[in-house]
Design a protein around this motif. Structure first.
Motif, PDB file in Angstrom:
ATOM      1  N   ARG A 171      -4.781   3.740   3.797  1.00  0.00           N
ATOM      2  CA  ARG A 171      -3.832   2.748   3.277  1.00  0.00           C
ATOM      3  C   ARG A 171      -3.633   1.621   4.298  1.00  0.00           C
ATOM      4  O   ARG A 171      -3.512   0.455   3.925  1.00  0.00           O
ATOM      5  CB  ARG A 171      -2.487   3.400   2.949  1.00  0.00           C
ATOM      6  CG  ARG A 171      -2.546   4.217   1.671  1.00  0.00           C
ATOM      7  CD  ARG A 171      -1.284   5.023   1.429  1.00  0.00           C
ATOM      8  NE  ARG A 171      -1.513   5.967   0.351  1.00  0.00           N
ATOM      9  CZ  ARG A 171      -1.184   5.754  -0.925  1.00  0.00           C
ATOM     10  NH1 ARG A 171      -0.558   4.635  -1.263  1.00  0.00           N
ATOM     11  NH2 ARG A 171      -1.459   6.634  -1.855  1.00  0.00           N
ATOM     12  N   GLN A 185      -3.094   8.125   4.724  1.00  0.00           N
ATOM     13  CA  GLN A 185      -2.237   7.050   5.249  1.00  0.00           C
ATOM     14  C   GLN A 185      -3.065   6.040   6.028  1.00  0.00           C
ATOM     15  O   GLN A 185      -2.857   4.837   5.940  1.00  0.00           O
ATOM     16  CB  GLN A 185      -1.139   7.635   6.146  1.00  0.00           C
ATOM     17  CG  GLN A 185      -0.089   8.394   5.356  1.00  0.00           C
ATOM     18  CD  GLN A 185       0.868   9.164   6.251  1.00  0.00           C
ATOM     19  OE1 GLN A 185       0.538   9.520   7.380  1.00  0.00           O
ATOM     20  NE2 GLN A 185       2.051   9.441   5.738  1.00  0.00           N
ATOM     21  N   ILE A 216      -5.229   6.766  -3.671  1.00  0.00           N
ATOM     22  CA  ILE A 216      -5.919   5.565  -3.192  1.00  0.00           C
ATOM     23  C   ILE A 216      -6.576   4.839  -4.366  1.00  0.00           C
ATOM     24  O   ILE A 216      -6.538   3.612  -4.469  1.00  0.00           O
ATOM     25  CB  ILE A 216      -6.982   5.928  -2.122  1.00  0.00           C
ATOM     26  CG1 ILE A 216      -6.329   6.616  -0.925  1.00  0.00           C
ATOM     27  CG2 ILE A 216      -7.780   4.708  -1.693  1.00  0.00           C
ATOM     28  CD1 ILE A 216      -5.561   5.725   0.002  1.00  0.00           C
ATOM     29  N   LEU A 221      -4.091   2.920  -6.192  1.00  0.00           N
ATOM     30  CA  LEU A 221      -3.743   1.722  -5.432  1.00  0.00           C
ATOM     31  C   LEU A 221      -4.726   0.585  -5.725  1.00  0.00           C
ATOM     32  O   LEU A 221      -4.325  -0.565  -5.938  1.00  0.00           O
ATOM     33  CB  LEU A 221      -3.805   2.090  -3.947  1.00  0.00           C
ATOM     34  CG  LEU A 221      -3.000   1.277  -2.956  1.00  0.00           C
ATOM     35  CD1 LEU A 221      -1.526   1.332  -3.316  1.00  0.00           C
ATOM     36  CD2 LEU A 221      -3.221   1.829  -1.552  1.00  0.00           C
ATOM     37  N   VAL A 243       0.825  -1.204   0.000  1.00  0.00           N
ATOM     38  CA  VAL A 243       0.000   0.000   0.000  1.00  0.00           C
ATOM     39  C   VAL A 243       0.865   1.263   0.000  1.00  0.00           C
ATOM     40  O   VAL A 243       0.388   2.368   0.258  1.00  0.00           O
ATOM     41  CB  VAL A 243      -0.992   0.039   1.184  1.00  0.00           C
ATOM     42  CG1 VAL A 243      -1.985  -1.108   1.084  1.00  0.00           C
ATOM     43  CG2 VAL A 243      -0.262   0.006   2.518  1.00  0.00           C
ATOM     44  N   GLU A 244       2.127   1.073  -0.286  1.00  0.00           N
ATOM     45  CA  GLU A 244       3.077   2.179  -0.444  1.00  0.00           C
ATOM     46  C   GLU A 244       3.280   3.010   0.805  1.00  0.00           C
ATOM     47  O   GLU A 244       3.454   4.222   0.732  1.00  0.00           O
ATOM     48  CB  GLU A 244       2.660   3.047  -1.650  1.00  0.00           C
ATOM     49  CG  GLU A 244       2.876   2.309  -2.959  1.00  0.00           C
ATOM     50  CD  GLU A 244       1.946   2.783  -4.077  1.00  0.00           C
ATOM     51  OE1 GLU A 244       1.431   3.901  -3.960  1.00  0.00           O
ATOM     52  OE2 GLU A 244       1.742   2.021  -5.034  1.00  0.00           O
TER      53      GLU A 244
END
Lengths: 315, 307
Positions: free
Chosen positions: B148, B145, B179, B182, B125-126
């Protein structure tokens, strides 16, 4: 012609963790009979601007500098008694999420008339008549004044809040996130209503929103904020067609449009903490073009084209 | 006493809907608040039971599964909720939050394997490098964040199906795009099939292959995303599209094609539930409920005015 102007407005919150510089030197001008948009993401200081303009900044917040000129009079020189006469009758506000602020056990009509009675010498019966006029103005059947808030839909509550803001015929109306939390169709109806009211009543209006599409729908000019400062300020058309500031360019690219499918590009990182904002340009930590000067010197808002202001060293 | 003896009313949150999500696609379910889209999400993940009807997952009927089988299913079907502030326990570290599904399902053999899996999930999720995040608490992270972290937690079990209920609607635009990227990456990299629930048509255009539009508990239109948006056939879908603001001041403004507000789902209108707001309603619309029919190839619409 300007009706409301700020010069170097600074509003800070003095918290136990430090001083949050929520609005840090903001200057803009609202012209007569125009809609000015203030756009920005959460925490950029846009709602604090709204509260500052009303002189309603809650503690531990405080306006620490600058000027707010309404009809050329500085609101920061006024005492509370003088402000009472100005608020709602000269400048009024539709607060963010205010549609949930109605008292559930009082009739809508009584709640709106309360505001009228508090500020005028009208009799109760005349105030209720005024309420009926106001409800009709925002597209609600005047017989609904006798309803309780739970009998109203979200859209009708928001209309009633707009009616309340118009109760004393102000010339300036601020709408803070006027459609947030409403469904798309209701949102479109409320925007249409605001635009109609602005035109028919000759209002000057400030619309605050995180939603660029909403700003592009109804605003004549707009200011984009980032971390407590205005980074770009121009008429809506030039901001959307020729954005100069890297943040504004990024924000526009991050916004999806229902009309076309383009690849959305996010802006890396997240907005800075306003207790310790970055030195130099506050956007430099996320800016793909930042150079040495951006880390050291704070850029000022400069006119790059006619009436198009940008705070960026790269322009 | 009258109030206590009142007749029982039922909210038909989701009323006879049928749709299929294909493998490796992101299927969008669109609608306004109260249309039943979240109820659908909760049904698909078996968080609630349907009053009637069947749900098939990879050919198996799942609405009647028992507890033990259900637990197996939960490894396969995961959910991401709207609010990244409420869906993370504030007193747990990011590490324990992301590791929790491994414990619940007894997956990691030992601590080091658990640690490696959490690291991988955070990298996916980086949230990089993971060491910067695992000892922190949710309040120390930004909204993006946190979302994520929520996604890492639901994907650590490598489910094949993810139900995402308004996963980006609380996030700022600059964060939202990340997001969405992602979710697209997970579709391509892990063949993750997704049901994406949203009120935002503009967002579905960017990530969904197909969408279904819901109104008062029913699907009124479905098909390829571009087809449904550019060539919408149901009056409600048209209304919805006409209402979406466009981030372009030069865009042609269209007239709002709808009247009134949504009716109650306790007492939905007779016939087509959209008829009281429809500008084109005829007699039949007030009397007979329309069914979803294939009007154009793979483009389904429930409207008497068509076909």
């Amino acid at each position: 012609m300007s009706i409301l102007e700020t010069e170097g407005l600074k509003t800070y919150y003095f918290t136990s963790r430090g001083v949050v510089k929520a609005v840090d030197g903001v200057s803009f001008r609202l012209n007569v009979r125009e809609i000015l948009g203030i756009a920005g993401e959460s925490g950029c200081g846009k709602s604090t601007i709204a509260l500052s303009l009303m002189r309603l900044v809650p503690l531990p917040g405080q306006i620490v500098g600058g000027k707010i000129l309404l009809h050329r009079e500085n609101l920061l020189d006024k005492n509370e008694a003088e402000l009472q006469k100005i608020r709602w009758s000269k400048i009024s506000i539709v607060f963010q999420g205010s549609m949930s602020a109605f008292n559930p056990v009082l009739k809508i009509g009584d709640q709106i008339s309360e505001a009228i009675l508090a500020h005028t010498s009208l009799k109760k019966s005349d105030a209720l008549k005024r309420v009926e006029e106001l409800l009709a103005l925002v597209g609600i059947d005047s017989s609904r004044a006798a309803n309780y808030p739970h009998e109203f839909s979200g859209g009708m509550k928001q209309r009633s809040m707009i009616a309340m803001a118009l109760a004393l015929n102000p010339s300036v109306v601020i709408a803070d996130e006027p459609t947030t939390g409403l469904d798309v169709i209701v949102q479109a109806q409320i925007l249409k209503l605001l635009k109609n009211l602005q035109e028919t009543l000759g209002l000057s209006m400030i619309v605050i929103s995180h939603d660029l599409s909403l700003i592009s729908e109804i605003c004549d000019r707009c200011a984009v904020m980032y971390a407590g400062k205005i980074v770009e300020y121009a008429d809506t058309m030039s901001i959307f067609k020729r954005p100069h500031h890297p943040y504004v360019q990024g924000l526009i690219k991050a916004f999806p449009s229902v009309r076309s499918s383009t690849d959305l590009i996010s802006i890396p990182g997240s907005p800075p903490n306003l207790i310790n904002p970055p030195i130099g340009c506050r956007f430099h930590t996320r800016c793909p073009f930042a150079g040495k000067i951006c880390q050291e010197v704070e850029p000022t808002l400069t006119e790059t084209e006619k009436e198009h202001y940008v705070a960026c060293h790269l322009r | 006493m009258g109030a206590l003896l009142r007749r029982q009313d039922y909210v038909r949150a989701v009323d006879t809907i049928s749709f299929d999500v294909w493998e490796r696609e992101i299927f969008g379910l669109i609608g306004e608040s109260g249309c039943g889209k979240t109820t659908t999400a909760r049904l698909m993940t078996r968080l609630i039971e349907p009053t009637s009807g069947k749900i098939y997952f990879k050919g198996t009927e799942i609405s009647s599964l028992r507890r033990k089988e259900l637990k197996k299913l939960r490894r396969e079907i995961q959910m991401v909720f709207q609010d990244p502030y409420e869906s993370l326990n504030p007193r747990m570290t990011i590490f324990s939050l992301v590791a929790e599904p491994l414990i619940v399902h007894g997956i990691a053999k030992n601590e080091s394997e658990k640690k490696a899996m959490v690291n991988d999930a955070l990298e996916d999720v980086e949230l990089i490098p993971p060491e910067d995040f695992i000892y922190r608490y949710p309040h120390q992270l930004s909204g993006g964040q946190r979302q994520r972290v929520v996604i890492a937690r639901s994907l650590i079990l490598r489910p094949s199906f993810l139900v995402a209920d308004e996963p980006v609607s609380m996030l700022d635009a600059s964060i939202r795009a990340g997001i969405l990227a992602l979710l697209l990456k997970f579709r391509d990299k892990f063949n993750l099939t997704q049901l994406f629930i949203t009120h935002d048509l503009a967002v579905t255009r960017q990530i969904c292959t197909r969408i279904a539009v819901m109104y008062l508990g029913k699907i009124v239109e479905s098909g390829q995303t571009n087809e449904v948006i550019d060539n919408s056939l149901h009056p409600y879908t048209k209304a919805l599209i006409s209402a979406v603001p466009v981030p372009d001041p030069t865009a042609e403004r269209v007239k709002l094609l709808v009247k009134g507000e949504v009716a109650s789902s306790v007492n939905p209108p007779t016939g087509c539930s959209f008829h009281p707001r429809c500008l084109f309603a005829k007699k039949v619309c007030r009397e007979v409920e329309p069914t979803l029919a294939e009007i154009e190839k793979r483009h389904y619409v429930a409207c008497h005015l068509l076909g």
